[in-house]
Design an enzyme around this catalytic site. Structure first.
Site, short mmCIF file in Angstrom:
data_model
loop_
_atom_site.label_atom_id
_atom_site.label_comp_id
_atom_site.label_asym_id
_atom_site.label_seq_id
_atom_site.Cartn_x
_atom_site.Cartn_y
_atom_site.Cartn_z
N ARG A 27 -1.52 -3.76 -6.54
CA ARG A 27 -0.56 -3.32 -5.71
C ARG A 27 0.40 -2.22 -6.10
NH1 ARG A 27 0.86 -7.55 -2.00
NH2 ARG A 27 -1.09 -8.54 -1.49
N ARG A 31 5.20 -1.31 -1.69
CA ARG A 31 6.79 -1.35 -1.05
C ARG A 31 7.95 -1.11 -2.09
NH1 ARG A 31 6.26 -6.55 2.73
NH2 ARG A 31 5.06 -7.04 0.54
N ARG A 40 4.49 4.45 5.14
CA ARG A 40 4.11 3.45 6.17
C ARG A 40 5.07 3.67 7.58
NH1 ARG A 40 5.50 -2.98 5.45
NH2 ARG A 40 7.41 -2.14 6.14
N ASP A 77 -6.73 -3.37 2.25
CA ASP A 77 -6.58 -4.74 2.18
C ASP A 77 -7.75 -5.67 2.05
OD1 ASP A 77 -3.90 -6.33 2.32
OD2 ASP A 77 -5.50 -7.42 3.48
N TYR A 154 -8.29 -17.41 4.63
CA TYR A 154 -7.35 -16.95 5.54
C TYR A 154 -8.12 -17.11 6.90
CZ TYR A 154 -4.22 -14.76 2.07
OH TYR A 154 -3.39 -14.64 1.28
O1 CP3 Z 1 -3.39 -2.69 -5.43
C1 CP3 Z 1 -3.43 -1.71 -4.58
O2 CP3 Z 1 -2.62 -1.06 -4.80
C2 CP3 Z 1 -4.33 -1.73 -3.43
C3 CP3 Z 1 -3.85 -2.23 -2.23
C4 CP3 Z 1 -3.97 -3.69 -2.19
C5 CP3 Z 1 -3.23 -4.41 -1.05
N1 CP3 Z 1 -3.63 -5.54 -0.73
C6 CP3 Z 1 -1.98 -3.64 -0.19
C7 CP3 Z 1 -1.15 -4.31 0.45
C8 CP3 Z 1 -5.00 -4.65 -2.65
C9 CP3 Z 1 -5.63 -4.70 -3.63
C10 CP3 Z 1 -4.82 -6.07 -1.83
C11 CP3 Z 1 -5.30 -7.16 -1.98
C12 CP3 Z 1 -4.90 -8.43 -1.23
N2 CP3 Z 1 -4.32 -8.43 -0.01
C13 CP3 Z 1 -4.89 -9.77 -1.94
C14 CP3 Z 1 -5.49 -9.87 -3.11
C15 CP3 Z 1 -4.77 -9.79 -4.12
C16 CP3 Z 1 -3.43 -10.66 -4.25
O3 CP3 Z 1 -2.18 -10.02 -3.99
O4 CP3 Z 1 -3.50 -11.93 -4.27
C17 CP3 Z 1 -4.45 -10.50 -0.89
C18 CP3 Z 1 -4.15 -11.92 -0.92
C19 CP3 Z 1 -4.17 -9.94 0.47
C20 CP3 Z 1 -3.60 -10.19 1.53
C21 CP3 Z 1 -2.43 -9.72 1.85
N3 CP3 Z 1 -2.04 -8.57 2.28
C22 CP3 Z 1 -1.14 -10.62 1.89
C23 CP3 Z 1 -0.95 -12.05 1.44
C24 CP3 Z 1 -0.18 -9.50 2.12
C25 CP3 Z 1 1.35 -9.79 2.41
C26 CP3 Z 1 2.23 -9.53 1.03
C27 CP3 Z 1 3.56 -9.53 1.21
O5 CP3 Z 1 4.21 -9.39 0.26
O6 CP3 Z 1 3.95 -9.35 2.45
C28 CP3 Z 1 -0.63 -8.40 2.53
C29 CP3 Z 1 -0.29 -7.13 2.69
C30 CP3 Z 1 -0.31 -5.85 1.83
N4 CP3 Z 1 -1.60 -5.51 1.10
C31 CP3 Z 1 0.93 -5.06 1.39
C32 CP3 Z 1 0.36 -4.09 0.59
C33 CP3 Z 1 0.92 -2.92 -0.02
C34 CP3 Z 1 2.37 -4.98 1.84
C35 CP3 Z 1 2.13 -4.54 3.21
C36 CP3 Z 1 3.36 -3.71 3.79
O7 CP3 Z 1 3.45 -2.67 3.24
O8 CP3 Z 1 4.00 -4.41 4.61
#
Ligand code: CP3
Length: 359
Positions: A27, A31, A40, A77, A154
């Site tokens: 990640r 944010r 964003r 994602d 999910y």
């Molecule tokens: O690593 C990177 O920079 C690449 C981008 C990336 C994102 N999600 C961006 C993201 C990657 C590799 C993921 C993987 C992902 N997404 C996983 C597996 C890794 C992990 O964290 O366990 C999972 C379970 C998800 C599903 C997901 N997407 C969740 C649970 C959430 C909410 C998280 C939160 O903190 O609210 C997301 C949203 C998400 N994916 C964000 C980002 C940057 C935040 C969204 C935003 O900008 O509001």
């Protein structure tokens, strides 16, 4: 041969000699970076950002402009795949991801089909190609996917869950149905990752975020077996370069030997494992990626640097040599002070060079 200016990350994944330990952060585009929040806002929402290749490219590059990172990761994602299967992904503010049409009825499960990655996930392939062009030959680009079990969590729960009640009830009562979902998802993930490789991804990572919630027996049958099928189905070489694979089961440290045996090049570890002990257990069969506690980044910069050195020392204490990619044990928190990330990256590079010159 690789034409990259910095292929340290790819060499470490293949356990070839490196001058220092490469580092990237799960990640890393997120944010905690004000410039990410600004892009964003311009995109409208997180999902609009994922679906706009030029803005996805812009945010992918943001952490690389700030820090001396050794790899870029596609901004997207894991839930884009079930979205492409028609489940209707959306993000409710403050609640994380949700599906409009989670899998509840047997007929819905039987109707699932693997999406064509060049059709419904075209925006991801376009982003990969655009990011590769923008990176030039600077650092490698990582593509990724969720694991079938994590995606199924999910898809069945319809969003985040504390106890995985629905997916586990299906696991115990109707294992045939869960296996069907995992089978279709596995085919989807293989096609999706191979399309990313075809579009320019130079390494791939599979995020098995919830595999660690399974029982000892169920992990093998419902997560690892499908991870093994995926690794076996991946394109091995592209443009004369090996495309390494990384498998990360969060909370999976106790199954390390089994994960290392499925044919992947590297295993990701969360912060609960010792890298030295893990290295002894895998006996150089795979590279290791990890494993600083992401919350350590909230400490003072000098403490962050000291904690990074501890992780490097831990790996190094099992003997000299490569095969380590520095990372966090899970994604970076949105509240992380950005200046602490600079302290981390610089400490990893500096201390790992020192360790090599001493040994
Ligand atoms: O690593 C990177 O920079 C690449 C981008 C990336 C994102 N999600 C961006 C993201 C990657 C590799 C993921 C993987 C992902 N997404 C996983 C597996 C890794 C992990 O964290 O366990 C999972 C379970 C998800 C599903 C997901 N997407 C969740 C649970 C959430 C909410 C998280 C939160 O903190 O609210 C997301 C949203 C998400 N994916 C964000 C980002 C940057 C935040 C969204 C935003 O900008 O509001």
């Amino acid at each position: 041969m690789s034409r990259l200016k910095n292929d340290t990350f790819l060499r470490a994944l293949l356990r070839q000699p490196v001058e220092y330990t490469p580092v990237w952060l799960m990640r890393q585009a997120g944010r905690y970076l004000p410039e990410y929040c600004e892009t964003r806002r311009r995109a409208g929402s997180f999902l609009d950002l994922c679906k706009n290749p030029s803005l996805a490219c812009e945010v992918t590059l943001q952490p690389l402009a700030r820090y001396d990172l050794d790899a870029a990761i596609l901004f997207s994602d894991i839930l884009t795949v079930p979205d492409a299967m028609g489940l209707g992904l959306y993000f409710a503010e403050g609640e994380g991801p949700k599906f409009e049409r989670p899998l509840r009825e047997e007929w819905e499960i039987r109707a699932l089909v693997a999406p064509d990655p060049y059709d419904h996930l075209r925006y991801v392939m376009d982003a990969v190609a655009e990011i590769r062009r923008a990176l030039g030959n600077s650092v490698p680009l990582i593509g990724f996917s969720g694991s079938p079990f994590t995606l199924a969590c999910y898809m069945i729960e319809g969003g985040a869950s504390d106890d995985f009640r629905r997916v586990k009830t299906m696991l115990y009562d109707r294992p045939d149905l869960l296996h069907h979902i995992l089978d279709v998802t596995t085919k989807s993930v293989i096609n999706y990752l191979n399309a990313q490789i075809e579009s320019g991804a130079q390494a791939v990572m599979i995020f098995d975020t919830w595999g660690g919630a399974l029982s000892h027996r169920a992990y093998r049958e419902f997560s690892l077996a499908y991870l093994e099928r995926i690794v076996a189905g991946l394109t091995r070489e592209r443009d004369g370069c090996i495309v390494p694979s990384i498998v990360f089961t969060k909370g999976g440290g106790q199954w390390l030997e089994d994960i290392a045996a499925i044919g992947c090049d590297a295993v990701g570890l969360d912060w609960t494992s010792s890298l030295a002990e893990s290295r002894r257990r895998v006996a150089d069969r795979v590279a290791l990626q990890g494993n600083l506690d992401p919350i350590a980044l909230f400490a003072k910069p000098e403490v962050v640097a000291a904690e990074a050195r501890r992780v490097l020392d831990d790996f190094h204490s099992a003997g000299p040599g490569g095969g380590h990619v520095f990372n966090l044990g899970h994604g970076i928190s949105q509240f992380t002070p950005p200046e602490n990330v600079a302290a981390l990256v610089n400490a990893v590079h500096e201390h790992s060079r020192n360790l090599r010159s001493r040994s």
